[in-house]
Design a protein around this motif. Structure first.
Motif, PDB file in Angstrom:
ATOM      1  N   ASP A   6       0.831  -1.203   0.000  1.00 21.01           N
ATOM      2  CA  ASP A   6       0.000   0.000   0.000  1.00 21.01           C
ATOM      3  C   ASP A   6       0.863   1.250   0.000  1.00 21.01           C
ATOM      4  O   ASP A   6       0.535   2.254  -0.640  1.00 21.01           O
ATOM      5  CB  ASP A   6      -0.925  -0.003   1.213  1.00 21.01           C
ATOM      6  CG  ASP A   6      -1.967  -1.109   1.162  1.00 21.01           C
ATOM      7  OD1 ASP A   6      -2.446  -1.495   2.232  1.00 21.01           O
ATOM      8  OD2 ASP A   6      -2.276  -1.571   0.045  1.00 21.01           O
ATOM      9  N   LEU A   7       1.981   1.216   0.718  1.00 21.61           N
ATOM     10  CA  LEU A   7       2.879   2.365   0.760  1.00 21.61           C
ATOM     11  C   LEU A   7       3.485   2.645  -0.612  1.00 21.61           C
ATOM     12  O   LEU A   7       3.565   3.784  -1.049  1.00 21.61           O
ATOM     13  CB  LEU A   7       3.993   2.122   1.781  1.00 21.61           C
ATOM     14  CG  LEU A   7       3.580   2.032   3.251  1.00 21.61           C
ATOM     15  CD1 LEU A   7       4.778   1.667   4.116  1.00 21.61           C
ATOM     16  CD2 LEU A   7       2.968   3.341   3.725  1.00 21.61           C
ATOM     17  N   SER A   8       3.905   1.601  -1.293  1.00 22.23           N
ATOM     18  CA  SER A   8       4.558   1.796  -2.586  1.00 22.23           C
ATOM     19  C   SER A   8       3.593   2.289  -3.660  1.00 22.23           C
ATOM     20  O   SER A   8       4.020   2.829  -4.679  1.00 22.23           O
ATOM     21  CB  SER A   8       5.223   0.500  -3.040  1.00 22.23           C
ATOM     22  OG  SER A   8       4.262  -0.522  -3.223  1.00 22.23           O
ATOM     23  N   SER A   9       2.312   2.117  -3.441  1.00 24.12           N
ATOM     24  CA  SER A   9       1.327   2.567  -4.428  1.00 24.12           C
ATOM     25  C   SER A   9       0.992   4.048  -4.290  1.00 24.12           C
ATOM     26  O   SER A   9       0.295   4.612  -5.141  1.00 24.12           O
ATOM     27  CB  SER A   9       0.044   1.737  -4.298  1.00 24.12           C
ATOM     28  OG  SER A   9      -0.614   2.009  -3.065  1.00 24.12           O
ATOM     29  N   ILE A  10       1.473   4.692  -3.243  1.00 22.70           N
ATOM     30  CA  ILE A  10       1.237   6.124  -3.058  1.00 22.70           C
ATOM     31  C   ILE A  10       1.940   6.901  -4.173  1.00 22.70           C
ATOM     32  O   ILE A  10       3.109   6.644  -4.463  1.00 22.70           O
ATOM     33  CB  ILE A  10       1.770   6.576  -1.683  1.00 22.70           C
ATOM     34  CG1 ILE A  10       0.977   5.928  -0.549  1.00 22.70           C
ATOM     35  CG2 ILE A  10       1.731   8.092  -1.555  1.00 22.70           C
ATOM     36  CD1 ILE A  10       1.601   6.127   0.813  1.00 22.70           C
ATOM     37  N   PRO A  11       1.284   7.845  -4.810  1.00 17.16           N
ATOM     38  CA  PRO A  11       1.967   8.627  -5.852  1.00 17.16           C
ATOM     39  C   PRO A  11       3.067   9.503  -5.259  1.00 17.16           C
ATOM     40  O   PRO A  11       2.974   9.952  -4.107  1.00 17.16           O
ATOM     41  CB  PRO A  11       0.843   9.486  -6.445  1.00 17.16           C
ATOM     42  CG  PRO A  11      -0.185   9.569  -5.362  1.00 17.16           C
ATOM     43  CD  PRO A  11      -0.113   8.263  -4.636  1.00 17.16           C
ATOM     44  N   THR A  12       4.096   9.738  -6.039  1.00 13.23           N
ATOM     45  CA  THR A  12       5.167  10.652  -5.646  1.00 13.23           C
ATOM     46  C   THR A  12       4.743  12.064  -6.019  1.00 13.23           C
ATOM     47  O   THR A  12       4.467  12.350  -7.191  1.00 13.23           O
ATOM     48  CB  THR A  12       6.478  10.275  -6.350  1.00 13.23           C
ATOM     49  OG1 THR A  12       6.867   8.961  -5.921  1.00 13.23           O
ATOM     50  CG2 THR A  12       7.583  11.259  -6.026  1.00 13.23           C
ATOM     51  N   ILE A  13       4.688  12.953  -5.022  1.00 11.74           N
ATOM     52  CA  ILE A  13       4.120  14.289  -5.212  1.00 11.74           C
ATOM     53  C   ILE A  13       5.146  15.346  -4.808  1.00 11.74           C
ATOM     54  O   ILE A  13       5.604  15.378  -3.668  1.00 11.74           O
ATOM     55  CB  ILE A  13       2.835  14.464  -4.381  1.00 11.74           C
ATOM     56  CG1 ILE A  13       1.806  13.384  -4.759  1.00 11.74           C
ATOM     57  CG2 ILE A  13       2.247  15.859  -4.600  1.00 11.74           C
ATOM     58  CD1 ILE A  13       0.563  13.387  -3.883  1.00 11.74           C
ATOM     59  N   ASP A  14       5.477  16.209  -5.745  1.00  6.23           N
ATOM     60  CA  ASP A  14       6.411  17.318  -5.533  1.00  6.23           C
ATOM     61  C   ASP A  14       5.589  18.589  -5.317  1.00  6.23           C
ATOM     62  O   ASP A  14       4.889  19.040  -6.227  1.00  6.23           O
ATOM     63  CB  ASP A  14       7.316  17.455  -6.764  1.00  6.23           C
ATOM     64  CG  ASP A  14       8.327  18.577  -6.658  1.00  6.23           C
ATOM     65  OD1 ASP A  14       8.351  19.290  -5.632  1.00  6.23           O
ATOM     66  OD2 ASP A  14       9.103  18.749  -7.623  1.00  6.23           O
ATOM     67  N   VAL A  15       5.671  19.181  -4.118  1.00  8.01           N
ATOM     68  CA  VAL A  15       4.847  20.358  -3.808  1.00  8.01           C
ATOM     69  C   VAL A  15       5.552  21.677  -4.096  1.00  8.01           C
ATOM     70  O   VAL A  15       4.977  22.739  -3.872  1.00  8.01           O
ATOM     71  CB  VAL A  15       4.385  20.344  -2.338  1.00  8.01           C
ATOM     72  CG1 VAL A  15       3.594  19.083  -2.023  1.00  8.01           C
ATOM     73  CG2 VAL A  15       5.557  20.507  -1.367  1.00  8.01           C
ATOM     74  N   HIS A  16       6.788  21.626  -4.594  1.00  3.79           N
ATOM     75  CA  HIS A  16       7.543  22.856  -4.832  1.00  3.79           C
ATOM     76  C   HIS A  16       8.064  22.844  -6.263  1.00  3.79           C
ATOM     77  O   HIS A  16       9.168  22.379  -6.548  1.00  3.79           O
ATOM     78  CB  HIS A  16       8.688  22.958  -3.832  1.00  3.79           C
ATOM     79  CG  HIS A  16       9.441  24.251  -3.872  1.00  3.79           C
ATOM     80  ND1 HIS A  16      10.344  24.615  -2.902  1.00  3.79           N
ATOM     81  CD2 HIS A  16       9.432  25.274  -4.768  1.00  3.79           C
ATOM     82  CE1 HIS A  16      10.866  25.793  -3.190  1.00  3.79           C
ATOM     83  NE2 HIS A  16      10.329  26.207  -4.339  1.00  3.79           N
ATOM     84  N   ALA A  17       7.234  23.338  -7.176  1.00  2.00           N
ATOM     85  CA  ALA A  17       7.576  23.403  -8.604  1.00  2.00           C
ATOM     86  C   ALA A  17       7.009  24.694  -9.167  1.00  2.00           C
ATOM     87  O   ALA A  17       5.939  25.145  -8.742  1.00  2.00           O
ATOM     88  CB  ALA A  17       7.001  22.196  -9.340  1.00  2.00           C
ATOM     89  N   HIS A  18       7.697  25.283 -10.126  1.00  2.00           N
ATOM     90  CA  HIS A  18       7.342  26.637 -10.558  1.00  2.00           C
ATOM     91  C   HIS A  18       6.938  26.734 -12.028  1.00  2.00           C
ATOM     92  O   HIS A  18       7.172  25.828 -12.830  1.00  2.00           O
ATOM     93  CB  HIS A  18       8.497  27.583 -10.274  1.00  2.00           C
ATOM     94  CG  HIS A  18       8.713  27.836  -8.815  1.00  2.00           C
ATOM     95  ND1 HIS A  18       7.756  28.404  -8.010  1.00  2.00           N
ATOM     96  CD2 HIS A  18       9.777  27.578  -8.003  1.00  2.00           C
ATOM     97  CE1 HIS A  18       8.209  28.510  -6.773  1.00  2.00           C
ATOM     98  NE2 HIS A  18       9.432  28.007  -6.744  1.00  2.00           N
ATOM     99  N   LEU A  19       6.364  27.894 -12.333  1.00  2.00           N
ATOM    100  CA  LEU A  19       5.796  28.199 -13.648  1.00  2.00           C
ATOM    101  C   LEU A  19       6.120  29.643 -13.992  1.00  2.00           C
ATOM    102  O   LEU A  19       6.076  30.519 -13.118  1.00  2.00           O
ATOM    103  CB  LEU A  19       4.268  28.004 -13.575  1.00  2.00           C
ATOM    104  CG  LEU A  19       3.402  28.445 -14.751  1.00  2.00           C
ATOM    105  CD1 LEU A  19       3.637  27.542 -15.944  1.00  2.00           C
ATOM    106  CD2 LEU A  19       1.927  28.397 -14.333  1.00  2.00           C
TER     107      LEU A  19
END
Length: 338
Positions: A6-19
């Protein structure tokens, strides 16, 4: 016990990205305040830093503007989802009210349009004009109306700290709506003292984070708004690793006892990204704030970020549940993706 699968199925999420948003810069072009702001920025950073920063940003424009290029870079990094915020260069806190409203609306709409091209992988944050607190709630609501998750702010506005009572309606509205507030400094008020060796960023940004968070803690903002969802960039700067000094002042001095509890306790009321560039510091951040309060962050795609956020996280040698919480579990819950 949680199943490792279940842990490995968590998506990898980057909260610091710019535009980068060309429409914002077109809106402010030619205004006298822009020239003054650029002169101040040049003094604070120094000529050597500006000579490096210009070409650095120019080389990264495709990643900052083109969704397909962004997604390809995310795939290469192993990142499933980004929380995208406008470049802090778009704050333009010098702008008068009507121009400030236009800047923020353009930033909110442009960020939403960018993220809408890959809605399963990109979520966005907008802007509000901290220099005009009376417009802050209106433009926070505008950002949320565009489908954004909240807003990005700097560590202060000209003449105003985040403890200023004029921001109380903003904190109340953000708490009421569940909007995220991403605290990302831009510039440092130590000015020419940091104009060599890129100290304006390496020392200035962590200093600004620490000052801004201290204003929120000591002034009682976090007492009055315990549900505020605030994410501090750059691991909160110097504050989490030096919070013991704040606790000592709170115990020793009556003028430092404006907040209800010792300052270190508020770290577990905030969120922090993982971008600290040192696995030992990251481990200390998790100890101080709790593993449920740290989120993966890369500062994509700038040179003061990391091209391998997962590698940086692995280097901290965290327990498996903590690794997956920071990798994406905490952010998934915060963004309501889980």
């Amino acid at each position: 016990m949680t199943d490792p699968a279940d842990l490995s199925s968590i998506p990898t999420i980057d909260v610091h990205a710019h535009l980068l948003l060309a429409e914002v810069e077109e809106a402010v072009a030619g205004h006298p305040g822009l020239a003054e702001a650029r002169e101040l920025d040049a003094r604070r950073n120094g000529p050597a830093a500006l000579a490096v920063s210009g070409p650095m940003v120019g080389a990264r424009v495709p990643k900052l503007t083109d969704v397909d290029v962004r997604l390809a870079a995310m795939d290469a990094q192993g990142v499933d989802v980004q929380l995208v915020s406008p470049s802090p260069s778009h704050y333009h806190y010098w702008a008068e009210p009507e121009l400030a409203r236009q800047v923020c609306r353009l930033a909110n709409e442009g960020t939403a349009a960018h993220c809408a091209k890959a809605p399963d992988r990109l979520h966005g944050l907008g802007l509000i004009p901290l220099q005009h607190p009376g417009l802050a709630v209106e433009l926070l609501d505008h950002a949320l109306d565009q489908g954004l998750k909240g807003v990005e702010i700097s560590s202060h506005a000209p003449g105003r700290e985040l403890s200023d009572p004029a921001y109380e309606p903003l904190w109340a509205r953000a708490e009421e709506t569940g909007a995220l507030v991403f605290l990302h400094p831009f510039g440092c008020t130590l000015d020419e003292r940091l104009d060599q060796w890129y100290l304006s960023n390496t020392v200035g940004q962590p200093t600004e984070n620490a000052v801004a968070l201290s204003h929120l803690i000591f002034s009682g903002v976090l007492d009055r708004h315990p549900g505020l969802k605030l994410i501090a960039a750059h691991g909160g700067g110097y504050l989490p690793t030096h919070i013991g000094r704040s606790d000592h002042a709170w115990r020793a001095r009556p003028d430092a006892r404006r907040c209800a509890r010792k300052p270190s306790s508020y770290l577990r009321q905030l969120y922090f990204d993982s971008l600290v560039h040192d696995p030992h510091v990251l481990g200390e951040l998790l100890r101080a704030a709790g593993p449920e309060r740290v989120l993966l962050g890369s500062d994509f795609p700038f040179d003061m970020g990391t091209d391998d956020p997962l590698g940086a996280l692995r280097a901290a040698d965290l327990p498996e549940p903590d690794f997956h919480a920071v990798r994406g579990g905490n952010a998934a819950a915060l963004l309501k993706l889980a």
